[in-house]
Motif scaffolding. Structure first.
Motif, PDB file in Angstrom:
ATOM      1  N   ARG A  53       1.088  -1.331  -0.018  1.00  0.00           N
ATOM      2  CA  ARG A  53      -0.036   0.042  -0.002  1.00  0.00           C
ATOM      3  C   ARG A  53       0.900   1.219  -0.238  1.00  0.00           C
ATOM      4  O   ARG A  53       0.639   2.095  -0.862  1.00  0.00           O
ATOM      5  N   VAL A  54       1.854   1.281   0.837  1.00  0.00           N
ATOM      6  CA  VAL A  54       2.666   2.466   0.666  1.00  0.00           C
ATOM      7  C   VAL A  54       3.730   2.519  -0.586  1.00  0.00           C
ATOM      8  O   VAL A  54       3.537   3.781  -0.911  1.00  0.00           O
ATOM      9  N   GLU A  55       3.800   1.478  -1.155  1.00  0.00           N
ATOM     10  CA  GLU A  55       4.498   1.598  -2.313  1.00  0.00           C
ATOM     11  C   GLU A  55       3.713   2.136  -3.643  1.00  0.00           C
ATOM     12  O   GLU A  55       3.909   3.006  -4.233  1.00  0.00           O
ATOM     13  N   GLU A  56       2.376   1.680  -3.465  1.00  0.00           N
ATOM     14  CA  GLU A  56       1.272   2.269  -4.412  1.00  0.00           C
ATOM     15  C   GLU A  56       0.982   3.780  -4.179  1.00  0.00           C
ATOM     16  O   GLU A  56       0.931   4.453  -5.181  1.00  0.00           O
ATOM     17  N   ILE A  57       0.977   4.238  -2.878  1.00  0.00           N
ATOM     18  CA  ILE A  57       1.352   5.473  -2.539  1.00  0.00           C
ATOM     19  C   ILE A  57       2.134   6.372  -3.267  1.00  0.00           C
ATOM     20  O   ILE A  57       2.369   7.573  -3.988  1.00  0.00           O
ATOM     21  N   ARG A  58       3.339   5.911  -3.162  1.00  0.00           N
ATOM     22  CA  ARG A  58       4.608   6.534  -3.508  1.00  0.00           C
ATOM     23  C   ARG A  58       4.576   6.470  -5.078  1.00  0.00           C
ATOM     24  O   ARG A  58       4.930   7.492  -5.724  1.00  0.00           O
ATOM     25  N   GLN A  59       4.070   5.411  -5.833  1.00  0.00           N
ATOM     26  CA  GLN A  59       3.970   5.510  -7.361  1.00  0.00           C
ATOM     27  C   GLN A  59       3.196   6.420  -7.643  1.00  0.00           C
ATOM     28  O   GLN A  59       3.639   7.045  -8.643  1.00  0.00           O
ATOM     29  N   ALA A  60       1.831   6.351  -7.028  1.00  0.00           N
ATOM     30  CA  ALA A  60       0.851   7.366  -7.645  1.00  0.00           C
ATOM     31  C   ALA A  60       1.574   8.739  -7.542  1.00  0.00           C
ATOM     32  O   ALA A  60       1.330   9.746  -8.422  1.00  0.00           O
ATOM     33  N   GLU A  61       2.226   9.098  -6.302  1.00  0.00           N
ATOM     34  CA  GLU A  61       2.701  10.408  -6.217  1.00  0.00           C
ATOM     35  C   GLU A  61       3.997  10.890  -7.208  1.00  0.00           C
ATOM     36  O   GLU A  61       3.860  11.799  -7.651  1.00  0.00           O
ATOM     37  N   LEU A  62       4.713   9.916  -7.365  1.00  0.00           N
ATOM     38  CA  LEU A  62       5.760  10.168  -8.236  1.00  0.00           C
ATOM     39  C   LEU A  62       4.978  10.380  -9.854  1.00  0.00           C
ATOM     40  O   LEU A  62       5.619  11.229 -10.551  1.00  0.00           O
TER      41      LEU A  62
END
Length: 189
Positions: A53-62
């Motif tokens: 979930r944290v990786e999904e958030i990171r990718q979305a923000e990038l």
């Protein structure tokens, strides 16, 4: 002489007894270590879901900002590494603490009450729901419902959980019996 032989035999027997006790301590310590490792395996799905979930958030923000920043490939790669490193550092402490608190309480129970404990890892609805606002689907109770059920149906005798997720009204038949000393009040941040 027979007396000397008996004395040597007694000394050897005492040495073997001490070594046997030492071997038993080593086996006990290794078993404790192995049992702790086995308990951590039960937490792997929760940790994996949290990291995902944290990786999904990171990718979305990038993705959201990459077009706006006008970065070349080298700069984009640097930002990628930077954000991945930040996520890893942020995630390290909470993941490490997931079981540390429960193990600490289990050890205290064993020491103070002289009884054996077994950790039972529960994934609550609040842990599983990552794509919706918890306030809209049940709030804090989503983090304790399964815990209360485990206590009431006998799967668990004691529960260790973060007080911030416990609602003011708990299930009938459950009590807040103890609060451990807080190690670092800043961990709420």
């Amino acid at each position: 002489d027979l007396d000397d032989l008996q004395e040597v035999a007694a000394e050897n027997e005492e040495e073997r007894r001490r070594e046997a006790e030492r071997a038993e301590r080593i086996i006990f310590e290794e078993r404790e270590h192995f049992d702790g490792w086995m308990v951590t395996l039960q937490a792997v799905p929760t940790i994996r879901d949290l990291r995902r979930r944290v990786e999904e958030i990171r990718q979305a923000e990038l993705e959201r900002y990459s077009g706006r920043l006008g970065l070349d490939d080298e700069q984009a790669e640097a930002i990628e590494k930077l954000t991945r490193g930040i996520v890893n550092k942020i995630m390290h402490a909470p993941i490490s603490r997931l079981l540390t608190q429960a193990r600490h309480i289990a050890a205290r129970i064993e020491k103070e009450l002289g009884c054996e404990t077994e950790l039972v890892i529960l994934r609550t609805t609040g842990d599983r729901i990552q794509d919706r606002s918890l306030a809209k689907i049940g709030g804090k109770g989503l983090f304790v419902k399964e815990i209360e059920e485990a206590l009431l149906d006998g799967r668990a005798d004691v529960a260790v959980h973060s007080a911030k997720d416990v609602p003011a009204k708990i299930a009938e038949g459950c009590v807040l019996a103890a609060y451990p000393e807080r190690v670092d009040p800043r961990d709420a941040l």
